[in-house]
Design a protein around this motif. Structure first.
Motif, short mmCIF file in Angstrom:
data_model
loop_
_atom_site.label_atom_id
_atom_site.label_comp_id
_atom_site.label_asym_id
_atom_site.label_seq_id
_atom_site.Cartn_x
_atom_site.Cartn_y
_atom_site.Cartn_z
N SER A 47 38.27 0.25 11.06
CA SER A 47 39.62 -0.03 11.56
C SER A 47 40.51 -0.46 10.40
CB SER A 47 39.58 -1.15 12.60
OG SER A 47 38.90 -0.69 13.74
N GLY A 48 41.72 0.02 10.38
CA GLY A 48 42.66 -0.35 9.33
C GLY A 48 42.49 0.44 8.06
N LYS A 51 43.15 5.78 9.10
CA LYS A 51 42.80 7.03 9.81
C LYS A 51 43.96 7.52 10.69
CE LYS A 51 39.17 5.49 12.01
NZ LYS A 51 39.21 4.03 11.71
N THR A 52 44.58 6.58 11.41
CA THR A 52 45.68 6.98 12.28
C THR A 52 46.85 7.51 11.45
OG1 THR A 52 45.05 5.37 13.95
CG2 THR A 52 47.32 6.17 14.03
N ASN A 56 48.57 11.01 11.76
CA ASN A 56 50.03 11.08 11.96
C ASN A 56 50.70 11.96 10.90
OD1 ASN A 56 50.05 9.57 14.28
ND2 ASN A 56 50.64 7.65 13.30
N LEU A 62 54.50 11.42 10.84
CA LEU A 62 54.95 10.77 9.60
C LEU A 62 55.15 11.84 8.53
CD1 LEU A 62 52.58 7.66 9.33
CD2 LEU A 62 55.05 7.63 9.74
N PHE A 96 45.11 10.28 21.84
CA PHE A 96 45.28 8.95 21.27
C PHE A 96 44.21 8.00 21.80
CE2 PHE A 96 49.39 11.00 21.66
CZ PHE A 96 49.92 10.85 20.39
N GLN A 97 43.92 6.99 20.99
CA GLN A 97 42.95 5.98 21.41
C GLN A 97 43.42 5.26 22.68
OE1 GLN A 97 42.19 3.03 18.41
NE2 GLN A 97 40.97 1.75 19.76
N ASP A 170 42.11 10.56 17.91
CA ASP A 170 42.10 9.27 17.23
C ASP A 170 41.31 8.27 18.07
OD1 ASP A 170 42.59 7.06 15.73
OD2 ASP A 170 44.74 6.97 16.13
N GLU A 171 40.09 7.98 17.63
CA GLU A 171 39.22 7.05 18.37
C GLU A 171 39.28 7.32 19.87
OE1 GLU A 171 37.23 4.94 16.97
OE2 GLU A 171 38.06 4.21 15.09
N VAL A 202 38.60 11.17 14.45
CA VAL A 202 38.31 10.00 13.62
C VAL A 202 37.72 8.91 14.51
CG1 VAL A 202 40.14 10.51 11.95
CG2 VAL A 202 40.62 8.99 13.86
#
Lengths: 230, 400
Positions: A47-48, A51-52, A56, A62, A96-97, A170-171, A202
């Motif tokens: 986490s952190g 990955k997101t 994106n 993004l 999305f998670q 994503d997760e 991911v």
């Protein structure tokens, strides 16, 4: 199965964000990455770890600081925001998670909206997919009336309904119990196989990672993480 | 279809603020249309209503006062004129018909006007329309009999066969009751003219009512005149107003009333400005309502963007939502309009006897809704810009 021609090709991808000290912190630095048509890759990362942000960037939500993101030959990074929206709508299914279902819309409407901005799909397709994920009897239910597992199934149906070339997940099991997580994962994989979509997933969940053959370490891919830890 | 679905869902998700905002639009739009139509109708009606007469002859004074008193039964009489003046104009070759009236009494606030039976039989108060009675007959000019205007009869609760005592003066005072007893012989059919709110009695009866000055027993308050030609009016105008200095010849009646509206046009303008201001404030309510809800919409906007909805699409959806609130409001505005103008029409009819055609088409019924809807759409631009600028990644949480 041997990989087909590259659907997704990343090169020199970098993304930084403003840091508290006034400078900028580099979060993503991926020199090279590719995903073939129909290929399934899982990226393992904590986490952190960015990955997101990575997903994106690929989806065009993004814009990168530099580098190229070629999807089916089109460089997402070189497009303006409007063209990126169009490319995402037509070519990418994003799971999305946190499901990110629209609370004011029924299951069927959520799936239909997922198709509306793409180039393919119709109501029959949406109904078929909701049937495929076992929610034919919940078409007019709203997300708040569904369990977490059911919501994730709607999210999966929404991402796949327009038959995207590329599915980003994503997760996808992050908020599900074991049983629902396994079912959701099977569903994503099977429907991607059925539609021939490439899958980039991911996760940091060992159970998820254990069900895929092609698992890569995100830290090995993202140079920014290596530099941060060294 | 998608944009319509998104707008519909958004309106439903914010049902309370949508309803309140649409209602304020409805009231503002209704008020704007009402002010406009009442102003327009009042001006048109009062400059056209002449009860079938071209001119009024009365004592020296204001033409407007003379018209208001003799035609609309509103003002005090500027004074009397001798019977000889009535006889002179009655016999004048340029005059087709001359009807004398005498005022000075009332019946519980409704004016009693003395006249001659020809008023009911000879006068064409509008093209092809004569006064008629819904019940009874015209009074006998030598008897203590009365014909009641339809509106006055309804309000006073009088019917054929009923009797009443007149009261002295134009303002009702229970202490000023005359001794004479009058019997109702007829009730007028509605004419939507000032005649509807009058109690008509023989002119001789009013002239000789107990307590009235016996020296003025043959005087009349005014003479209502029908001319043989428009040029006759200008000739008599010169004769009475320029060459003479004893009497006033009010001609043409429509122009005199138009002058009145010209004099009070500042009031119209203020009223219209207030209505415009209310409309602008209520349209700004659309901006405030949508803008304030943007925080709760950001996530939906981000999700839609993630699904591929373009920024311009969502910009358009917010503007369309503001437009829809305006359209809903203006649809309801017609109900508000109907309520307001109906109430105003009742008040105007009670005061003047004139019934406004409040439901007749007016261009304001087209441009006011279109204008309000366009204004609401414009008020949607700021929140739409905010939606346009929504950061997708920031609002799709959490991140991993």
């Amino acid at each position: 199965m041997s990989p087909g021609p590259a659907l997704l090709q990343l090169s020199g991808l970098r993304k930084s964000f403003p840091a508290p000290d006034g400078g900028r912190k580099l979060i993503i630095d991926v020199p090279d990455f590719s995903l073939a048509m129909g290929e399934h890759i899982v990226l393992r990362g904590e986490s952190g770890s960015g990955k997101t942000t990575f997903l994106n960037l690929i989806s065009g939500i993004l814009a990168p600081d530099s580098g190229s993101i070629r999807i089916g030959g089109v460089d997402m990074a070189a497009l303006g925001e409007h063209r990126r929206d169009l490319l995402r709508g037509s070519s990418i299914g994003y799971i999305f998670q946190t499901f990110n279902l629209l609370q004011g819309y029924s299951c069927l409407e959520n799936v239909m909206l997922g198709m509306t901005f793409g180039t393919r799909g119709d109501k029959a397709q949406a109904l078929a997919l909701l049937g495929r994920v076992g929610l034919s009897h919940r078409l007019n239910h709203y997300p708040r009336q569904l369990s977490s597992g059911q919501q994730q199934r709607v999210a999966v149906a929404r991402a796949l309904a327009k038959r995207p070339k590329l599915v980003l997940a994503d997760e996808p099991t992050g908020n599900l119990d074991h049983k629902n997580a396994r079912e959701a994962l099977e569903l994503v994989r099977e429907t991607c196989l059925e539609t021939g979509a490439a899958l980039l997933l991911v996760s940091h969940d060992p159970e998820v990672l254990g069900t895929f053959h092609n698992v890569r370490d995100f830290a090995g891919l993202n140079v920014a993480l290596k530099e941060a830890s060294s | 279809m998608t944009i319509a679905l998104i707008v519909r869902r958004s309106l439903r998700q914010h049902a309370l603020s949508t309803t309140i905002t649409a209602l304020s639009i409805a009231l503002a739009g209704g008020l704007l249309m009402s002010v406009w139509v009442v102003k327009e109708q009042a001006q048109r009606t009062f400059t056209q209503v002449n009860t079938g007469f071209d001119a009024v002859l009365g004592a020296r004074g204001s033409k407007l006062q003379l018209v208001l008193n003799a035609i609309f039964h509103l003002e005090a009489s500027p004074g009397n004129l001798p019977a000889s003046d009535y006889e002179y104009i009655r016999r004048h070759p340029a005059v087709k018909l001359a009807i004398p009236i005498a005022v000075g009494d009332n019946l519980r606030g409704y004016r009693i006007v003395g006249t001659i039976p020809e008023f009911f039989t000879e006068v064409e108060y509008a093209p092809g329309r004569h006064f008629s009675l819904s019940a009874g007959r015209v009074f006998d000019p030598s008897a203590k009999e009365a014909v009641i205007g339809s509106f006055a009869a309804r309000r006073l609760g009088l019917a054929v066969g009923d009797t009443f005592h007149p009261f002295h003066g134009l303002v009702y005072d229970v202490r000023n009751q005359h001794a004479e007893t009058y019997r109702v012989t007829g009730v007028m059919a509605p004419s939507n003219t000032p005649a509807d709110k009058v109690v008509w009695i023989p002119i001789h009866g009013l002239q000789t009512m107990s307590g009235h000055d016996p020296r003025a027993a043959t005087d009349v308050s005014a003479v209502l005149v029908q001319l043989r030609s428009p040029s006759a009016g200008f000739m008599l105008d010169i004769m009475y107003n320029k060459q003479g200095n004893r009497l006033t010849f009010a001609y043409p009646i429509g122009a005199i009333m138009a002058e009145l509206f010209q004099k009070i046009s500042w009031f119209d303008k203020i009223l219209t400005m207030v209505a415009y201001l209310v409309a602008v404030v209520s349209a700004a309510g659309v901006l405030v309502a949508i803008y304030n809800s943007m925080a709760s919409r950001r996530r939906d906007i981000a999700i839609l963007r993630a699904l591929g909805a373009g920024r311009l699409f969502l910009f358009g959806a917010i503007v369309l939502e503001a437009t829809a609130i305006g359209a809903i409001g203006m649809a309801v505005a017609f109900v508000a309009y109907a309520g307001i103008v109906s109430a105003v029409a009742v008040v105007i009819q009670a005061q003047t006897g004139v019934l406004l055609e409040t439901f007749a088409y007016s261009p304001v019924m087209l441009w006011a809704p279109l204008g309000m809807i366009a204004l609401c759409a414009a008020c949607g631009l700021l929140p739409a810009w905010k939606a346009y600028r929504t950061d997708v990644a920031e609002n799709l949480s959490p991140i991993s």
